[in-house]
Structure formats: C-alpha cells, structure tokens
Scaffold this active site. Structure first.
Site, mmCIF file in Angstrom:
data_model
loop_
_atom_site.group_PDB
_atom_site.id
_atom_site.type_symbol
_atom_site.label_atom_id
_atom_site.label_comp_id
_atom_site.label_asym_id
_atom_site.label_seq_id
_atom_site.Cartn_x
_atom_site.Cartn_y
_atom_site.Cartn_z
ATOM 1 N N GLY A 168 -4.517 -8.090 38.994
ATOM 2 C CA GLY A 168 -4.918 -8.837 37.815
ATOM 3 C C GLY A 168 -3.894 -8.635 36.718
ATOM 4 O O GLY A 168 -3.156 -7.650 36.722
ATOM 5 N N GLN B 76 -0.569 -8.438 28.148
ATOM 6 C CA GLN B 76 0.349 -7.549 28.876
ATOM 7 C C GLN B 76 1.751 -8.147 28.996
ATOM 8 O O GLN B 76 2.698 -7.434 29.285
ATOM 9 C CB GLN B 76 -0.192 -7.259 30.287
ATOM 10 N N CYS C 148 -3.267 0.546 35.945
ATOM 11 C CA CYS C 148 -2.938 -0.615 35.120
ATOM 12 C C CYS C 148 -1.426 -0.714 35.005
ATOM 13 O O CYS C 148 -0.761 0.308 34.797
ATOM 14 C CB CYS C 148 -3.568 -0.441 33.735
ATOM 15 N N LEU C 149 -0.898 -1.927 35.137
ATOM 16 C CA LEU C 149 0.553 -2.100 35.054
ATOM 17 C C LEU C 149 1.077 -1.726 33.667
ATOM 18 O O LEU C 149 2.259 -1.437 33.507
ATOM 19 C CB LEU C 149 0.936 -3.547 35.391
ATOM 20 N N HIS D 31 -11.829 -5.280 33.795
ATOM 21 C CA HIS D 31 -10.598 -4.611 33.344
ATOM 22 C C HIS D 31 -9.700 -5.602 32.585
ATOM 23 O O HIS D 31 -9.218 -5.304 31.490
ATOM 24 C CB HIS D 31 -9.878 -4.029 34.568
ATOM 25 N N GLU D 32 -9.503 -6.794 33.163
ATOM 26 C CA GLU D 32 -8.601 -7.766 32.530
ATOM 27 C C GLU D 32 -9.206 -8.308 31.237
ATOM 28 O O GLU D 32 -8.499 -8.545 30.267
ATOM 29 C CB GLU D 32 -8.275 -8.916 33.492
ATOM 30 N N HIS E 266 -8.576 -6.178 28.292
ATOM 31 C CA HIS E 266 -7.246 -6.343 27.684
ATOM 32 C C HIS E 266 -7.290 -7.366 26.548
ATOM 33 O O HIS E 266 -6.535 -7.261 25.585
ATOM 34 C CB HIS E 266 -6.237 -6.824 28.732
HETATM 35 ZN ZN ZN Z 1 -4.643 -3.436 32.951
#
Ligand code: ZN
Length: 172
Positions: free
Chosen positions: A46, A51, A96-97, A138-139, A142
């Site tokens: 995701g 991000q 998480c990236l 999670h997304e 953000h």
């Molecule tokens: Zn993330």
C-alpha cells in the site's frame, strides 16, 4: 509512468492532514498510477499520497499474494476513503516504506467497510478483512498524518526515534 521518491520520517509532510480531493482529474489519475508503480517497485502492499509528497487524500493498495500482484484488476486506487463500519480486533506486525527498518505489532479493526471514489470518479465500497483491512487502515492513517509507530508502545517508539536521530547525525 514514473517512479516517485518515498519520503521517510522525520519529513514533516508525513504529519500533515491531507486535503480532500475535489473530483478525480487527469493529474490525479497520473499520480495514482505513479504511486502504484512506486509501490510495486518497492515491494509495498500500500502507498498513500503524502508518502510521495502529495498532501491529498488518495491511496493505492494491493494486498494480494505475490503471484497475483500487478494485475490491474485487483489494484485498489481510492480517493477520499472513509471507514464507514468497523468491527473486531486483530494484531499484526506492520512495517512502512516511510519508517525504515522497523516492524512492530499494531492493533487494528479486523473488518472494515471503506467508502471512497475510484480513479474513474465512481463511488466504491470495499468490504475488507484481515490483511486487506489492515493495509487500508494503515494507508488511511497516513492521510491524517498518523504513522504506525503512533500505535506502538511509547518506549519502543522512542528507542527507534533515538536510533534514527543518531544515524542522521552520523551522516550529517
Ligand atoms: Zn505506511
């Protein structure tokens, strides 16, 4: 198509509340496909627009098994997503990236009903459970400037942030 640069903490854009989108236009559709390409290139499941330094309410998610990933049919491109219903609790080790080198258990809803508009500007409803439900939550976090480390124990979070600062000062 283009690969986008993924922002990592402590980049302040990750902490902003993202703006709602006023209809999907060509620019946003391009952003969504670049985000998908960037997600797949980084082996992510995701990615949220903040991000990649765009503070708008848009996410891409593909939580399927490796063999099925990349097939455009199953890629979710969601704009202005909201959780309409949620139930159950599940605990899962997340990463998480934007939060390098950390994985930690996070408690989330086990099932969610998400309402959004898709890349064609059509309303969609997604009933999700397990991994897909977790990634969606999670997304969507953000988009409100929330990172998964905000859901873990304070001690674990502070140890991680201290380590990051130490590495940053070493590289400065
Ligand atoms: Zn993330």
């Amino acid at each position: 198509m283009a690969l986008l640069t993924i922002r990592t903490i402590p980049d302040p854009i990750l902490r902003l509340k993202a703006e709602p989108v006023d209809g999907v236009d060509e620019d946003l559709r391009q952003l969504l496909s670049d985000m998908a390409e960037t997600m797949y290139a980084n082996d992510g499941i995701g990615l949220a627009a903040p991000q990649v330094a765009r503070s708008v309410r848009a996410i891409v998610v593909d939580a399927r098994d490796k063999e099925e990933r990349g097939d455009p049919e199953g890629l979710l491109r969601l704009v202005n997503p909201v959780i309409a219903e949620a139930e159950g609790t599940v605990c899962f080790e997340e990463g998480c990236l934007s939060v390098p080198e950390l994985r930690a258990d996070v408690k989330r809803h086990e099932r969610v009903l998400v309402k959004a508009i898709d890349a064609d500007n059509e309303p969609v409803e997604i009933e999700a459970e397990d991994l897909l439900a977790i990634v969606l939550q999670h997304e969507m976090d953000h988009l409100d400037g929330i990172l998964f480390i905000d859901h873990i124990g304070r001690l674990k979070r502070e140890l991680y942030l201290r380590k990051l600062r130490k590495e940053a000062s070493k590289n400065a």
